[in-house]
Design an enzyme around this catalytic site. Structure first.
Site, PDB file in Angstrom:
ATOM      1  N   GLU A 126      -4.041   9.807  18.555  1.00  0.00           N
ATOM      2  CA  GLU A 126      -4.531  11.198  18.569  1.00  0.00           C
ATOM      3  C   GLU A 126      -5.616  11.376  17.506  1.00  0.00           C
ATOM      4  O   GLU A 126      -6.627  12.043  17.734  1.00  0.00           O
ATOM      5  CB  GLU A 126      -3.367  12.175  18.301  1.00  0.00           C
ATOM      6  N   GLN A 182       0.849  -1.194   0.000  1.00  0.00           N
ATOM      7  CA  GLN A 182       0.000   0.000   0.000  1.00  0.00           C
ATOM      8  C   GLN A 182       0.883   1.241   0.000  1.00  0.00           C
ATOM      9  O   GLN A 182       1.511   1.564   1.012  1.00  0.00           O
ATOM     10  CB  GLN A 182      -0.865  -0.040   1.270  1.00  0.00           C
ATOM     11  N   SER A 205       1.274   6.419   2.490  1.00  0.00           N
ATOM     12  CA  SER A 205       1.972   7.394   3.346  1.00  0.00           C
ATOM     13  C   SER A 205       3.225   7.935   2.684  1.00  0.00           C
ATOM     14  O   SER A 205       3.908   7.231   1.941  1.00  0.00           O
ATOM     15  CB  SER A 205       2.387   6.741   4.666  1.00  0.00           C
ATOM     16  N   SER A 220       4.690  -1.412   4.061  1.00  0.00           N
ATOM     17  CA  SER A 220       4.904  -2.761   4.585  1.00  0.00           C
ATOM     18  C   SER A 220       5.052  -3.756   3.435  1.00  0.00           C
ATOM     19  O   SER A 220       4.274  -3.738   2.479  1.00  0.00           O
ATOM     20  CB  SER A 220       3.717  -3.186   5.458  1.00  0.00           C
ATOM     21  N   GLU A 252      -9.629  -0.979   6.852  1.00  0.00           N
ATOM     22  CA  GLU A 252      -8.612  -1.050   7.911  1.00  0.00           C
ATOM     23  C   GLU A 252      -9.273  -0.882   9.270  1.00  0.00           C
ATOM     24  O   GLU A 252      -8.650  -1.096  10.291  1.00  0.00           O
ATOM     25  CB  GLU A 252      -7.586   0.082   7.736  1.00  0.00           C
TER      26      GLU A 252
HETATM   27  C1  LIG Z   1       3.792  -0.950  11.497  1.00  0.00           C
HETATM   28  C2  LIG Z   1       3.323   0.090  10.497  1.00  0.00           C
HETATM   29  C3  LIG Z   1       3.019  -0.299   9.207  1.00  0.00           C
HETATM   30  C4  LIG Z   1       2.621   0.657   8.267  1.00  0.00           C
HETATM   31  N1  LIG Z   1       2.365   0.243   6.987  1.00  0.00           N
HETATM   32  C5  LIG Z   1       2.017   1.150   6.058  1.00  0.00           C
HETATM   33  C6  LIG Z   1       1.802   0.760   4.693  1.00  0.00           C
HETATM   34  O1  LIG Z   1       1.943  -0.421   4.332  1.00  0.00           O
HETATM   35  N2  LIG Z   1       1.478   1.692   3.786  1.00  0.00           N
HETATM   36  C7  LIG Z   1       1.305   3.015   4.121  1.00  0.00           C
HETATM   37  O2  LIG Z   1       0.967   3.803   3.251  1.00  0.00           O
HETATM   38  N3  LIG Z   1       1.523   3.441   5.397  1.00  0.00           N
HETATM   39  C8  LIG Z   1       1.879   2.537   6.363  1.00  0.00           C
HETATM   40  N4  LIG Z   1       2.111   2.953   7.671  1.00  0.00           N
HETATM   41  C9  LIG Z   1       2.076   4.384   7.959  1.00  0.00           C
HETATM   42  C10 LIG Z   1       0.936   4.847   8.844  1.00  0.00           C
HETATM   43  O3  LIG Z   1      -0.256   4.881   8.140  1.00  0.00           O
HETATM   44  C11 LIG Z   1       1.340   6.223   9.389  1.00  0.00           C
HETATM   45  O4  LIG Z   1       2.471   6.031  10.236  1.00  0.00           O
HETATM   46  C12 LIG Z   1       0.251   6.888  10.159  1.00  0.00           C
HETATM   47  O5  LIG Z   1      -0.803   7.264   9.317  1.00  0.00           O
HETATM   48  C13 LIG Z   1       0.768   8.144  10.888  1.00  0.00           C
HETATM   49  O6  LIG Z   1       1.412   9.006  10.008  1.00  0.00           O
HETATM   50  P1  LIG Z   1       2.897   9.528  10.283  1.00  0.00           P
HETATM   51  O7  LIG Z   1       3.733   8.379  10.715  1.00  0.00           O
HETATM   52  O8  LIG Z   1       3.317  10.334   9.122  1.00  0.00           O
HETATM   53  O9  LIG Z   1       2.765  10.480  11.558  1.00  0.00           O
HETATM   54  P2  LIG Z   1       2.240  12.047  11.599  1.00  0.00           P
HETATM   55  O10 LIG Z   1       0.989  12.114  10.825  1.00  0.00           O
HETATM   56  O11 LIG Z   1       3.411  12.872  11.119  1.00  0.00           O
HETATM   57  O12 LIG Z   1       2.003  12.221  13.100  1.00  0.00           O
HETATM   58  C14 LIG Z   1       3.038  12.527  14.040  1.00  0.00           C
HETATM   59  C15 LIG Z   1       2.371  12.758  15.402  1.00  0.00           C
HETATM   60  O13 LIG Z   1       1.475  13.895  15.312  1.00  0.00           O
HETATM   61  C16 LIG Z   1       0.152  13.506  15.713  1.00  0.00           C
HETATM   62  N5  LIG Z   1      -0.847  14.211  14.900  1.00  0.00           N
HETATM   63  C17 LIG Z   1      -0.853  14.341  13.548  1.00  0.00           C
HETATM   64  N6  LIG Z   1      -1.952  15.028  13.149  1.00  0.00           N
HETATM   65  C18 LIG Z   1      -2.640  15.333  14.275  1.00  0.00           C
HETATM   66  C19 LIG Z   1      -3.858  16.038  14.539  1.00  0.00           C
HETATM   67  N7  LIG Z   1      -4.609  16.545  13.545  1.00  0.00           N
HETATM   68  N8  LIG Z   1      -4.276  16.149  15.827  1.00  0.00           N
HETATM   69  C20 LIG Z   1      -3.537  15.631  16.855  1.00  0.00           C
HETATM   70  N9  LIG Z   1      -2.368  14.971  16.669  1.00  0.00           N
HETATM   71  C21 LIG Z   1      -1.934  14.825  15.407  1.00  0.00           C
HETATM   72  C22 LIG Z   1       0.092  12.014  15.465  1.00  0.00           C
HETATM   73  O14 LIG Z   1      -0.896  11.389  16.270  1.00  0.00           O
HETATM   74  C23 LIG Z   1       1.507  11.554  15.838  1.00  0.00           C
HETATM   75  O15 LIG Z   1       1.611  11.403  17.229  1.00  0.00           O
HETATM   76  C24 LIG Z   1       2.513   2.023   8.630  1.00  0.00           C
HETATM   77  C25 LIG Z   1       2.817   2.422   9.938  1.00  0.00           C
HETATM   78  C26 LIG Z   1       3.231   1.475  10.870  1.00  0.00           C
HETATM   79  C27 LIG Z   1       3.576   1.930  12.266  1.00  0.00           C
END
Ligand SMILES: Cc1cc2nc3c(=O)[nH]c(=O)nc-3n(C[C@H](O)[C@H](O)[C@H](O)COP(=O)(O)OP(=O)(O)OC[C@H]3O[C@@H](n4cnc5c(N)ncnc54)[C@H](O)[C@@H]3O)c2cc1C
Length: 392
Positions: free
Chosen positions: A375, A125, A128, A160, A243
């Site tokens: 969050e 997928q 992100s 992933s 999901e």
């Molecule tokens: C094990 C694992 C597998 C994954 N696999 C995939 C995959 O196969 N394909 C894919 O596309 N993605 C994948 N992801 C990504 C996942 O979808 C993102 O990590 C997730 O959506 C969070 O985005 P980010 O990591 O960019 O964090 P950010 O969005 O940058 O967030 C950083 C921090 O800010 C907080 N935050 C952000 N916006 C807000 C708001 N509006 N209000 C309050 N707090 C906020 C968040 O809660 C977090 O604590 C995976 C993630 C993990 C951990």
């Protein structure tokens, strides 16, 4: 709320139990590498597929059983109860398949669906990006039309199993002038095509399940566009809705973990006494038991919502938030009981429970991030369940 299963659902469970008893591997091998693990999991999915137990919720015509939401819940519950491995093709089976069935062309369905079920092709997928996770509409990867193709440039992250994937579902911006969610399109991308590089990222568990993916002048044939141009965000909602919902697998896994933890608390000596005799340990274990039971009730409530309205609704955020944080509290309790030996890794002869809890403790830190962070779930609950004003 009716908490009983119908005779047809009980028959489904009985047939499944019979099959699982005969087919779940008695001994799951300890793989030395991720490649070995993936090869084992592909074989396991093929076996499940031969019994028609993969994608049971897909319609019959596409290789499923047209199973109900409850039957699919029963399947997940029984697979976890027998400690069967999770299927490797879950992105394909749970996310891509239902999206293509709803929005794909006849040719896309014909080309991809049966290979997804049989684990002949693994999917990833590509949603992100480094600056687009929680706010996915901020994505910058772009796709520009050039003759019969789109040319894609950009970077994805946390993808992933991209290193094992034959295909990916990709969100890319096709109309940079449109408001954020409007100019996005949804594509099928050949992960073996030129211009794609996959760089694994090592997690704190030591494994490299997810990756950075770089796309440089990747040519995607126009027939790989899913749905209408610039309408990918609506299609992504179908993908993302799968999901969310119930998590029977996590419920059963945490029940099993709790049983193991109780056994370890009895077996662990602290200050000359059994750890389970410590009143503070007892309270934490009782709390963990209550929270696992509450996870079950949250699941049942969401299941009821799904049966009544056909979609999980914003309340499913309660399930995700609750089980992921419950898991982290349960693992904290485990670490408190196991002491310093609980922190040692697999392979260290002094590691408690052969390092299984250490790995599980680190793995479940991810649970409050994937499929929407805690969050974000709280924002959804605040705005859409409690009706509070929107956050900025
Ligand atoms: C094990 C694992 C597998 C994954 N696999 C995939 C995959 O196969 N394909 C894919 O596309 N993605 C994948 N992801 C990504 C996942 O979808 C993102 O990590 C997730 O959506 C969070 O985005 P980010 O990591 O960019 O964090 P950010 O969005 O940058 O967030 C950083 C921090 O800010 C907080 N935050 C952000 N916006 C807000 C708001 N509006 N209000 C309050 N707090 C906020 C968040 O809660 C977090 O604590 C995976 C993630 C993990 C951990």
């Amino acid at each position: 709320m009716d908490l009983s299963f119908s005779p047809a659902e009980e028959a489904f469970r009985a047939e499944l139990r019979g099959w699982l008893a005969a087919n779940v591997p008695k001994q799951i091998p300890e793989p030395q590498t991720l490649e070995e693990e993936v090869a084992f999991l592909i074989d396991w999915q093929r076996k499940l597929f031969s019994g028609r137990w993969v994608g049971v919720h897909w319609p019959d015509e596409f290789g499923g059983r047209g199973a109900s939401i409850v039957e699919n819940y029963i399947l997940q519950e029984e697979l976890a109860r027998t400690q069967a491995p999770e299927i490797i093709g879950r992105i394909g089976v749970n996310l891509v398949g239902p999206t293509l069935i709803r929005h794909g062309t006849a040719a896309q369905k014909q080309r991809h669906l049966s290979k997804i079920l049989a684990a002949d092709e693994i999917w990833c997928q590509l949603f992100s990006e480094p600056n687009a996770g929680s706010d996915l509409t901020a994505l910058r990867c772009k796709a520009e039309r050039d003759g019969d193709d789109f040319v894609v440039n950009g970077q994805k992250v946390w993808t992933s199993y991209a290193q094992f994937a034959r295909w990916g579902i990709l969100l890319a911006r096709t109309d940079p002038a449109a408001p954020k969610a409007k100019g996005i399109s949804f594509f099928i991308v050949d992960m073996h095509g030129p211009g794609i590089s996959v760089r694994p990222l090592k997690q704190m568990t030591g494994t490299e399940e997810f990756n950075e993916v770089f796309l440089e002048n990747v040519r995607v044939p126009a027939e790989n566009l899913v749905g209408e141009l610039h309408h990918g965000w609506e299609i992504a909602q179908t993908t993302l809705s799968h999901e969310r919902g119930t998590s029977p697998r996590q419920l059963v896994i945490h029940r099993i973990l709790l049983t193991e933890l109780l056994r370890l608390a009895h077996a662990t000596r602290r200050d000359g006494a059994n750890a389970a005799a410590d009143p503070l340990v007892r309270q934490r274990l009782a709390q963990a038991f209550i929270e696992v039971e509450l996870t079950k009730l949250h699941n049942w409530r969401t299941l009821t919502g799904l049966l009544r309205h056909g979609k999980p609704g914003p309340e499913s955020s309660l399930v995700k938030l609750f089980w992921s944080e419950m898991s982290q509290r349960l693992h904290d309790t485990a670490m408190a009981i196991l002491g310093t030996h609980g922190q040692l890794m697999k392979g260290d002869p002094r590691a408690a429970a052969a390092g299984r809890w250490q790995r599980s403790y680190l793995y479940y830190r991810a649970a409050s991030i994937f499929a929407g962070t805690s969050e974000i779930q709280r924002n959804i609950i605040a705005e859409r369940v409690l009706g509070l004003p929107r956050s900025r």
